[in-house]
Design a protein around this motif. Structure first.
Motif, PDB file in Angstrom:
ATOM      1  N   GLY A 109       0.847  -1.176  -0.066  1.00 51.52           N
ATOM      2  CA  GLY A 109       0.160   0.172  -0.219  1.00 51.52           C
ATOM      3  C   GLY A 109       0.808   1.324  -0.031  1.00 51.52           C
ATOM      4  O   GLY A 109       0.252   2.370   0.218  1.00 51.52           O
ATOM      5  N   ILE A 110       2.045   1.319  -0.183  1.00 51.91           N
ATOM      6  CA  ILE A 110       3.049   2.502  -0.198  1.00 51.91           C
ATOM      7  C   ILE A 110       4.034   2.407  -1.433  1.00 51.91           C
ATOM      8  O   ILE A 110       4.429   1.179  -1.627  1.00 51.91           O
ATOM      9  CB  ILE A 110       3.982   2.570   1.353  1.00 51.91           C
ATOM     10  N   LYS A 111       3.771   3.276  -1.923  1.00 53.20           N
ATOM     11  CA  LYS A 111       4.717   3.627  -3.045  1.00 53.20           C
ATOM     12  C   LYS A 111       5.963   4.742  -2.859  1.00 53.20           C
ATOM     13  O   LYS A 111       5.327   5.944  -2.780  1.00 53.20           O
ATOM     14  CB  LYS A 111       4.106   3.996  -4.299  1.00 53.20           C
ATOM     15  N   PRO A 112       7.244   4.244  -2.742  1.00 53.85           N
ATOM     16  CA  PRO A 112       8.173   5.281  -2.479  1.00 53.85           C
ATOM     17  C   PRO A 112       8.627   5.787  -3.661  1.00 53.85           C
ATOM     18  O   PRO A 112       8.622   5.351  -4.766  1.00 53.85           O
ATOM     19  CB  PRO A 112       9.241   4.681  -1.601  1.00 53.85           C
ATOM     20  N   VAL A 113       9.018   7.378  -3.612  1.00 54.35           N
ATOM     21  CA  VAL A 113       9.773   7.820  -4.886  1.00 54.35           C
ATOM     22  C   VAL A 113      10.952   8.715  -4.525  1.00 54.35           C
ATOM     23  O   VAL A 113      10.796   9.419  -3.389  1.00 54.35           O
ATOM     24  CB  VAL A 113       8.632   8.950  -5.632  1.00 54.35           C
ATOM     25  N   LEU A 114      12.029   8.580  -4.987  1.00 56.16           N
ATOM     26  CA  LEU A 114      13.439   9.249  -4.872  1.00 56.16           C
ATOM     27  C   LEU A 114      13.321  10.598  -5.545  1.00 56.16           C
ATOM     28  O   LEU A 114      13.083  10.665  -6.887  1.00 56.16           O
ATOM     29  CB  LEU A 114      14.566   8.199  -5.213  1.00 56.16           C
ATOM     30  N   ILE A 115      13.736  11.595  -4.859  1.00 55.81           N
ATOM     31  CA  ILE A 115      13.793  13.080  -5.498  1.00 55.81           C
ATOM     32  C   ILE A 115      15.059  12.825  -6.109  1.00 55.81           C
ATOM     33  O   ILE A 115      15.234  13.451  -7.170  1.00 55.81           O
ATOM     34  CB  ILE A 115      13.830  13.990  -4.262  1.00 55.81           C
ATOM     35  N   ARG A 116      16.196  12.255  -5.374  1.00 58.40           N
ATOM     36  CA  ARG A 116      17.265  12.214  -6.158  1.00 58.40           C
ATOM     37  C   ARG A 116      18.071  10.653  -5.913  1.00 58.40           C
ATOM     38  O   ARG A 116      17.894  10.053  -4.818  1.00 58.40           O
ATOM     39  CB  ARG A 116      18.423  13.040  -6.043  1.00 58.40           C
ATOM     40  N   ASP A 117      18.525  10.139  -6.757  1.00 55.55           N
ATOM     41  CA  ASP A 117      19.117   8.509  -6.558  1.00 55.55           C
ATOM     42  C   ASP A 117      20.648   8.578  -6.755  1.00 55.55           C
ATOM     43  O   ASP A 117      21.173   7.684  -6.927  1.00 55.55           O
ATOM     44  CB  ASP A 117      18.368   7.375  -7.231  1.00 55.55           C
ATOM     45  N   SER A 118      21.300   9.877  -7.045  1.00 58.40           N
ATOM     46  CA  SER A 118      22.804   9.876  -7.496  1.00 58.40           C
ATOM     47  C   SER A 118      23.232  11.183  -6.771  1.00 58.40           C
ATOM     48  O   SER A 118      22.429  12.029  -6.485  1.00 58.40           O
ATOM     49  CB  SER A 118      22.998   9.770  -8.827  1.00 58.40           C
ATOM     50  N   ASP A 119      24.270  11.400  -6.993  1.00 64.13           N
ATOM     51  CA  ASP A 119      25.022  12.644  -6.779  1.00 64.13           C
ATOM     52  C   ASP A 119      24.887  13.823  -7.418  1.00 64.13           C
ATOM     53  O   ASP A 119      25.765  14.200  -8.274  1.00 64.13           O
ATOM     54  CB  ASP A 119      26.605  12.273  -6.072  1.00 64.13           C
TER      55      ASP A 119
END
Length: 409
Positions: free
Chosen positions: A212-222
């Motif tokens: 029931g939860i979907k995570p989203v990364l704002i940035r996944d690298s430097d």
């Protein structure tokens, strides 16, 4: 002189009122904003048992929504109408034949109206909204009646494109700083941007496994992502909660412990919070993330503060849930959620918190932050706090909200 001053005040007031009028319309449209509009009214209901069993709900609004789910042992159909109040009487009665055995309802304040149908068998319902004068009609089709009596009756409806689709709650995970912005730097030259990314990636993996939860990364690298773009990414992803992860730093090298911040409408709530807010906001101004036209500074801050009133309560609640879990794995710098004017927390429509994982300026805590084991502990504590918050506060239309209402029915 007095007349000129009065005229200037009147013009400023008029501009503010025009802005607040536009802001009210925007917040009414945004899916995660507070419920600023009046509740819709249910003016009529009837059950039609012909070849198909149909439920008709007559509403005075064309913006009404519906959450619908089934329960078994015994069989029931639950229809929740968010932001709807009952303006007429629904007879709580029984039916001698047909799939519907009886109907009952409960008004949960102005939050939602729940109508429960006790059934004689399983159904596979569909629904659609049909415009009508003064609003719209919600038509729920329970299916074609079965004529086979040798087995328990089963009612089926042809699939409809309007059939309800529950969604995951979306959590935006923002690893603070990045790219050309290293953030704070510890005594061992550890850069904050590397720690925040490591914790964010671990948190993403944990939340990804939560139903029931979907995570989203704002940035996944430097990479560097400016503060306005971070919120744009969260909003485009349909985020229901925004987490900004940081590592604390202050002039006193002995300061230690985790902290959680929500936005303050009056500015920073402590000397340390004021220092941190100034630091991050100066970075935002440096990269051109503050743009409110030619409004004077005081009016600009007033407007930015006003936009947060619809999400403050949920931000504080989310922060408290996360902070209580962080306290289980180590020291907390302050026992309650603090408030500061961080630019990254200024989204008016998304509950947002900033998590200071530990003090990178403290030699021992810097060592901890570099440890993969401690990073896992931090991610696990944040995950538990997020799950606890969403179990209570996931918005209507999500799987978690439907489950919450199912357990409460």
């Amino acid at each position: 002189m007095l007349q000129g001053t009065i005229a200037m005040i009147s013009e400023t007031t008029a501009r503010l009122l025009r802005f607040l009028t536009v802001l009210g319309v925007m917040l009414g449209v945004l899916g995660h904003s507070a419920n600023l509009h009046a509740s819709a009214r249910l003016n009529g209901f009837r059950l039609v048992q012909q070849e198909n069993v149909m439920l008709h709900f007559d509403l005075d609004s064309r913006d009404a929504r519906v959450d619908m789910f089934s329960l078994n042992k015994p069989d029931r159909l639950v229809i929740d109408l968010p932001d709807v109040i009952l303006a007429t009487r629904i007879a709580e009665e029984g039916f001698a034949e047909g799939v519907v055995k009886s109907v009952r309802y409960a008004q949960h304040g102005e939050d939602f109206l729940r109508v429960v149908f006790d059934l004689r068998g399983k159904v596979s319902p569909s629904y659609k909204f049909v415009p009508r004068q003064g609003g719209q009609r919600l038509i729920v089709d329970l299916g074609v009646k079965s004529h086979v009596q040798s087995a328990p009756p089963v009612y089926r409806a042809a699939p409809a494109p309007e059939a309800t689709q529950l969604r995951d709650a979306v959590v935006a995970i923002d690893a603070g700083h990045g790219g050309r912005d290293p953030g704070a730097i510890g005594q061992r030259k550890t850069q904050e941007k590397d720690i925040t990314l490591a914790v964010a990636l671990k948190l993403y993996e944990k939340l990804k496994d939560q139903p029931g939860i979907k995570p989203v990364l704002i940035r996944d690298s430097d990479v560097y992502v400016d503060l306005r773009k971070r919120m744009d990414i969260a909003r485009e992803s349909g985020a229901d909660l925004f987490l900004s992860i940081h590592a604390d730093a202050i002039n006193h090298n002995d300061a230690m412990g985790s902290s959680v911040y929500a936005l303050s409408l009056d500015g920073a709530s402590s000397e340390a919070a004021a220092w941190l807010a100034k630091s991050d906001n100066e970075s935002a101004a440096l990269y051109g993330n503050v743009d409110l036209g030619d409004l004077k500074t005081g009016l600009r801050q007033m407007i930015l503060s006003l936009t947060q009133s619809s999400t403050m309560e949920q931000s504080m609640e989310a922060g408290a849930d996360v902070l209580s879990e962080l306290a289980k794995i180590g020291t907390v710098h302050k026992p309650t959620v603090e408030q500061a004017a961080f630019a990254v927390l200024k989204a008016p429509d998304i509950p947002s918190i900033l998590i200071e994982t530990a003090f990178i300026s403290n030699l021992q805590e810097e060592k901890n932050l570099r440890s993969a084991r401690f990073q896992e502990q931090l991610a696990g504590a944040i995950e538990k706090g997020v799950v606890r918050f969403l179990d209570k506060r996931a918005p209507a239309g999500t799987i978690l909200a439907a489950e919450r209402r199912r357990q409460g029915s």
